[in-house]
Design a protein around this motif. Structure first.
Motif, PDB file in Angstrom:
ATOM      1  N   ALA A   2      59.659  21.517  12.623  1.00  0.00           N
ATOM      2  CA  ALA A   2      60.938  20.860  12.890  1.00  0.00           C
ATOM      3  C   ALA A   2      62.051  21.892  13.028  1.00  0.00           C
ATOM      4  N   SER A   3      62.028  22.925  12.155  1.00  0.00           N
ATOM      5  CA  SER A   3      63.037  23.971  12.210  1.00  0.00           C
ATOM      6  C   SER A   3      62.957  24.720  13.534  1.00  0.00           C
ATOM      7  N   HIS A   4      61.727  24.973  14.024  1.00  0.00           N
ATOM      8  CA  HIS A   4      61.539  25.680  15.299  1.00  0.00           C
ATOM      9  C   HIS A   4      62.109  24.852  16.447  1.00  0.00           C
ATOM     10  N   HIS A   5      61.801  23.531  16.442  1.00  0.00           N
ATOM     11  CA  HIS A   5      62.315  22.647  17.496  1.00  0.00           C
ATOM     12  C   HIS A   5      63.838  22.613  17.479  1.00  0.00           C
ATOM     13  N   PHE A   6      64.400  22.520  16.253  1.00  0.00           N
ATOM     14  CA  PHE A   6      65.852  22.459  16.136  1.00  0.00           C
ATOM     15  C   PHE A   6      66.491  23.736  16.689  1.00  0.00           C
ATOM     16  N   ASN A   7      65.916  24.888  16.353  1.00  0.00           N
ATOM     17  CA  ASN A   7      66.459  26.165  16.818  1.00  0.00           C
ATOM     18  C   ASN A   7      66.390  26.251  18.340  1.00  0.00           C
ATOM     19  N   MET A  24      82.425  32.711   7.341  1.00  0.00           N
ATOM     20  CA  MET A  24      82.651  32.783   8.795  1.00  0.00           C
ATOM     21  C   MET A  24      81.698  33.764   9.478  1.00  0.00           C
ATOM     22  N   ARG A  25      80.491  33.942   8.898  1.00  0.00           N
ATOM     23  CA  ARG A  25      79.490  34.784   9.543  1.00  0.00           C
ATOM     24  C   ARG A  25      78.558  33.893  10.358  1.00  0.00           C
ATOM     25  N   PHE A  26      78.178  34.344  11.564  1.00  0.00           N
ATOM     26  CA  PHE A  26      77.361  33.548  12.463  1.00  0.00           C
ATOM     27  C   PHE A  26      75.958  33.355  11.905  1.00  0.00           C
ATOM     28  N   LEU A  27      75.502  32.077  11.885  1.00  0.00           N
ATOM     29  CA  LEU A  27      74.144  31.741  11.489  1.00  0.00           C
ATOM     30  C   LEU A  27      73.280  31.411  12.699  1.00  0.00           C
ATOM     31  N   ASN A  28      73.902  30.834  13.729  1.00  0.00           N
ATOM     32  CA  ASN A  28      73.174  30.463  14.948  1.00  0.00           C
ATOM     33  C   ASN A  28      74.186  30.179  16.053  1.00  0.00           C
ATOM     34  N   HIS A  29      73.735  30.203  17.297  1.00  0.00           N
ATOM     35  CA  HIS A  29      74.623  29.882  18.417  1.00  0.00           C
ATOM     36  C   HIS A  29      73.777  29.537  19.640  1.00  0.00           C
ATOM     37  N   SER A  30      74.364  28.786  20.558  1.00  0.00           N
ATOM     38  CA  SER A  30      73.680  28.466  21.803  1.00  0.00           C
ATOM     39  C   SER A  30      73.861  29.615  22.793  1.00  0.00           C
ATOM     40  N   LYS A  31      73.040  29.610  23.835  1.00  0.00           N
ATOM     41  CA  LYS A  31      73.157  30.651  24.858  1.00  0.00           C
ATOM     42  C   LYS A  31      74.511  30.558  25.569  1.00  0.00           C
ATOM     43  N   LEU A  32      74.949  29.304  25.770  1.00  0.00           N
ATOM     44  CA  LEU A  32      76.227  29.108  26.469  1.00  0.00           C
ATOM     45  C   LEU A  32      77.403  29.668  25.678  1.00  0.00           C
ATOM     46  N   TRP A  33      77.250  29.791  24.366  1.00  0.00           N
ATOM     47  CA  TRP A  33      78.335  30.337  23.538  1.00  0.00           C
ATOM     48  C   TRP A  33      78.701  31.751  24.009  1.00  0.00           C
ATOM     49  N   LEU A  34      77.683  32.568  24.248  1.00  0.00           N
ATOM     50  CA  LEU A  34      77.924  33.942  24.709  1.00  0.00           C
ATOM     51  C   LEU A  34      78.462  33.962  26.133  1.00  0.00           C
ATOM     52  N   ARG A 250      78.316  11.695  18.320  1.00  0.00           N
ATOM     53  CA  ARG A 250      76.853  11.762  18.232  1.00  0.00           C
ATOM     54  C   ARG A 250      76.376  13.208  18.203  1.00  0.00           C
ATOM     55  N   LEU A 251      76.999  14.042  19.023  1.00  0.00           N
ATOM     56  CA  LEU A 251      76.629  15.449  19.069  1.00  0.00           C
ATOM     57  C   LEU A 251      76.867  16.115  17.719  1.00  0.00           C
ATOM     58  N   THR A 252      77.987  15.778  17.089  1.00  0.00           N
ATOM     59  CA  THR A 252      78.316  16.367  15.789  1.00  0.00           C
ATOM     60  C   THR A 252      77.259  16.029  14.761  1.00  0.00           C
ATOM     61  N   ILE A 253      76.858  14.755  14.712  1.00  0.00           N
ATOM     62  CA  ILE A 253      75.852  14.336  13.736  1.00  0.00           C
ATOM     63  C   ILE A 253      74.510  14.983  14.052  1.00  0.00           C
ATOM     64  N   ALA A 254      74.149  14.999  15.348  1.00  0.00           N
ATOM     65  CA  ALA A 254      72.838  15.502  15.732  1.00  0.00           C
ATOM     66  C   ALA A 254      72.699  17.001  15.496  1.00  0.00           C
ATOM     67  N   THR A 255      73.820  17.745  15.574  1.00  0.00           N
ATOM     68  CA  THR A 255      73.731  19.201  15.455  1.00  0.00           C
ATOM     69  C   THR A 255      73.994  19.707  14.044  1.00  0.00           C
ATOM     70  N   THR A 256      74.460  18.856  13.144  1.00  0.00           N
ATOM     71  CA  THR A 256      74.691  19.315  11.768  1.00  0.00           C
ATOM     72  C   THR A 256      73.478  19.075  10.879  1.00  0.00           C
ATOM     73  N   ASP A 257      72.450  18.426  11.383  1.00  0.00           N
ATOM     74  CA  ASP A 257      71.229  18.212  10.628  1.00  0.00           C
ATOM     75  C   ASP A 257      70.043  18.737  11.434  1.00  0.00           C
ATOM     76  N   ALA A 258      68.861  18.568  10.898  1.00  0.00           N
ATOM     77  CA  ALA A 258      67.662  19.059  11.573  1.00  0.00           C
ATOM     78  C   ALA A 258      67.407  18.267  12.850  1.00  0.00           C
ATOM     79  N   ALA A 259      66.543  18.830  13.710  1.00  0.00           N
ATOM     80  CA  ALA A 259      66.155  18.130  14.937  1.00  0.00           C
ATOM     81  C   ALA A 259      65.334  16.907  14.566  1.00  0.00           C
ATOM     82  N   ASN A 260      64.964  16.139  15.595  1.00  0.00           N
ATOM     83  CA  ASN A 260      64.144  14.953  15.381  1.00  0.00           C
ATOM     84  C   ASN A 260      64.909  13.880  14.609  1.00  0.00           C
TER      85      ASN A 260
END
Length: 623
Positions: A2-7, A24-34, A250-260
């Protein structure tokens, strides 16, 4: 997995977004962020947000701090100049998150490029300056109203329609929208306050549409003589805006928790429920078969969890607080699944909640693991308890038999009567047989491992009592004890024989050991059946126990309450553990110098109806 899918989903997100921790240290980001933010560094994980964006305004830093403290959502538009010299508008959407169990927190940040939207907005404002925007006016001196043709067109009115203020207010949707417009006009008439509001209008043809009304008040001699302004149909723009807000939620809820994760909405007023595709899969329901009602959803919940879920749902609507709950559902194939959901109120109408929005995910695997771990701990504890009981039974029960044999041997050595010697030899033989039986039971205890219920046997309570009473005949005779046994011979209980013998033996010997020197011991034993339980009462008239002083430690190990040379403080401790190991319960009532009553609850053997005996089948034994 599940963690792999979410990432993966996070990296490939269509939004430029990132997750940072509380520093305020980065833990993860999307490709579009860069890409969208022109970040040249390929690896920013672990680096500070403010090192990557050194020109972050204090206003946005303040928003970061507020969201970290309160886990709220805020946004701020920033105008920036790219390294290529292009002007860009970024809408920083910031939401705080917390993971209470692990003590983690941070921010989810979406950096939406709204440059095109901003340019379009500026262009639209320019166009509006020369475009035909509806006008209106109410002249209180002449008592006349004026609407431009475009304003009448927005209302779907004929061009010759005569308007007045009361008629105009009735076009606004009843409830909060009409109240909003009435308040704006009253504020203008009273204080000269201008307004710029967005409300829902019901046209002459019954169509709902969002409109923007801008109004001002003309004051003469501190009195409003005219209100006037512009009127614009913003229905399409507003509906797109509201739709985007829902997607954002919906995006906020979906991205603050695990995938699936499945997302759901509950429209309170019409009790309509909306599920996304994930939620249909989580609930094991084929899309199209779910009726979309609150009752259809509740029907899937496990019956034992239904009322708790109903209470949580109604409580959220009542107290307007966010909720997290876990419950079980039953799939169409009968399989039971464990579910976790988090939800909040996302919309209000007339000051009352009108919609709940929530995220749900399946926690069956983790719950199963948790239950297996609890079962393992329970098995370990029961095994330890079984071994401890076995050790105590050996020392305690055999000591009682030993005392009885020793006393009978002493009587035999000192007895001169041949008849009495024969009687004593018979009693010695009985005691020896009883000791042998106890040893046999103790051997059985070794095989009792974890589940006492599976190891219990059907035992006749009256026979069990008489057997124990026979084992201590010498002790009872020595004290001239009176034993009133009122046990119906039809009463059977579920018990482990060795445990039951130990319990009864301990109750008998305690009554004799702690009898009052002022009076002969009187023991009263009774039992009654109540539903699936047998209530067994064992009372004596002995020394009694001061429960105010010793009540909390009554069943503790090595706790004694009288100065008796044979007091070990083990008996009641063993008794309580044994009765509870058989899913029973023990209670006590006692008064100093009056006596003690023990009340034990055993599981009743439910097999068939046994004939009730009459009064002559009850035992009244005197020594």
């Amino acid at each position: 997995m599940a963690s792999h899918h979410f990432n993966f989903l996070f990296k490939e997100s269509i939004y430029p977004m990132a997750i940072v921790d509380h520093e305020m240290r980065f833990l993860n980001h999307s490709k579009l962020w860069l890409e969208e933010l022109d970040i040249n560094e390929p690896d920013i994980i672990g680096k500070s947000f403010y090192d990557i964006f050194p020109d972050t305004p204090q206003e946005i830093k303040k928003i970061h701090g507020e969201c970290l403290k309160q886990t709220i959502k805020k946004h701020k538009i920033q105008k920036i100049v790219t390294s290529e010299g292009r002007l860009k508008y970024i809408d920083w959407q910031v939401k705080g998150w917390k993971e209470e169990e692990r003590g983690l927190s941070g921010l989810l940040i979406v950096a939406e490029d709204i440059t095109m939207a901003k340019r379009n907005e500026e262009l639209l404002l320019s166009v509006q300056q020369v475009a035909k925007i509806g006008g209106w006016e109410f002249d209180f001196v002449a008592n006349k109203a004026y609407l431009s043709d475009i304003t009448k067109e927005i209302h779907e009115l004929p061009l010759d329609y005569e308007m007045d203020l009361d008629k105009g207010l009735r076009f606004y949707k009843k409830g909060e929208h009409r109240q909003k417009m009435e308040k704006a006009i009253n504020e203008a008439l009273t204080h000269g306050t201008p307004w710029d509001i967005e409300t829902i209008l019901i046209t002459a043809n019954g169509h709902e549409r969002w409109v923007r009304s801008i109004g001002e008040c003309e004051i003469v001699d501190n009195k409003c003589i005219r209100i006037y302004g512009t009127f614009q149909n913003i229905d399409q723009k507003k509906r797109i805006e509201l739709h985007n807000e829902e997607i954002s939620e919906r995006l906020t809820i979906a991205t603050t928790d695990a995938a699936n994760i499945g997302i759901w909405e509950y429209h309170i007023n019409d009790e309509h429920v909306i599920w996304d595709d994930n939620l249909h899969r989580i609930y094991g329901v084929t899309k199209g078969r779910f009726k979309g009602t609150i009752e259809a959803w509740k029907a899937i919940i496990h019956p034992e969890d239904y009322m708790r879920c109903h209470t949580e749902l109604t409580s959220t609507i009542a107290d307007k607080k966010n909720r997290t709950m876990e419950f079980r559902i039953i799939w169409p194939n009968g399989e039971i699944r464990h579910i976790r959901t988090e939800f909040t109120i996302s919309r209000y109408e007339n000051g009352k909640p009108s919609r709940l929005l929530g995220a749900t995910w399946d926690i069956t695997e983790s719950k199963t693991t948790e239950l297996q771990l609890k079962d393992l701990l329970k098995i370990t504890n029961e095994q330890n308890e079984s071994l401890m009981n076995f050790a105590h039974i050996v020392s305690h029960n055999l000591r009682s038999h030993s005392s009885n044999l020793s006393m009978l041997t002493g009587f035999l050595l000192n007895e001169t009567s041949d008849n009495e010697k024969i009687n004593l030899i018979k009693m010695l033989n009985d005691a020896s047989s009883s000791l042998n039986e106890t040893v046999t039971h103790l051997s059985e205890v070794v095989h009792v491992k974890t589940n006492s219920e599976e190891k219990t046997k059907k035992i006749n309570l009256q026979k069990a009592l008489k057997k124990v009473e026979n084992n201590i005949t010498a002790l009872l005779q020595e004290k001239e004890a009176v034993c009133n046994m009122r046990i119906d011979e039809s009463i059977y209980i579920e018990a482990i024989p060795a445990y039951l013998d130990s319990i009864l033996l301990n109750l008998f010997t305690n009554s004799i050991k702690y009898s009052s020197p002022k009076r002969k011991p009187v023991i009263t034993i009774e039992a009654e059946e109540k539903e699936n339980r047998v209530i067994f009462t064992f009372a004596d008239n002995g020394l009694g126990i001061d429960l105010d002083k010793h009540g909390k430690k009554l069943f503790g190990m090595y706790k004694t309450f009288h100065n008796h040379k044979d007091s070990k403080g083990i008996g009641l401790f063993i008794t309580k553990n044994q009765i509870e190991a058989m899913n029973g319960k023990i209670e006590v009532e006692s008064a100093v110098d009056k006596g003690t009553t023990f009340r034990l609850r055993f599981q009743k053997t439910i097999e068939k109806e046994y004939p009730k005996t009459n009064e002559k089948n009850k035992e009244y034994l005197h020594y």
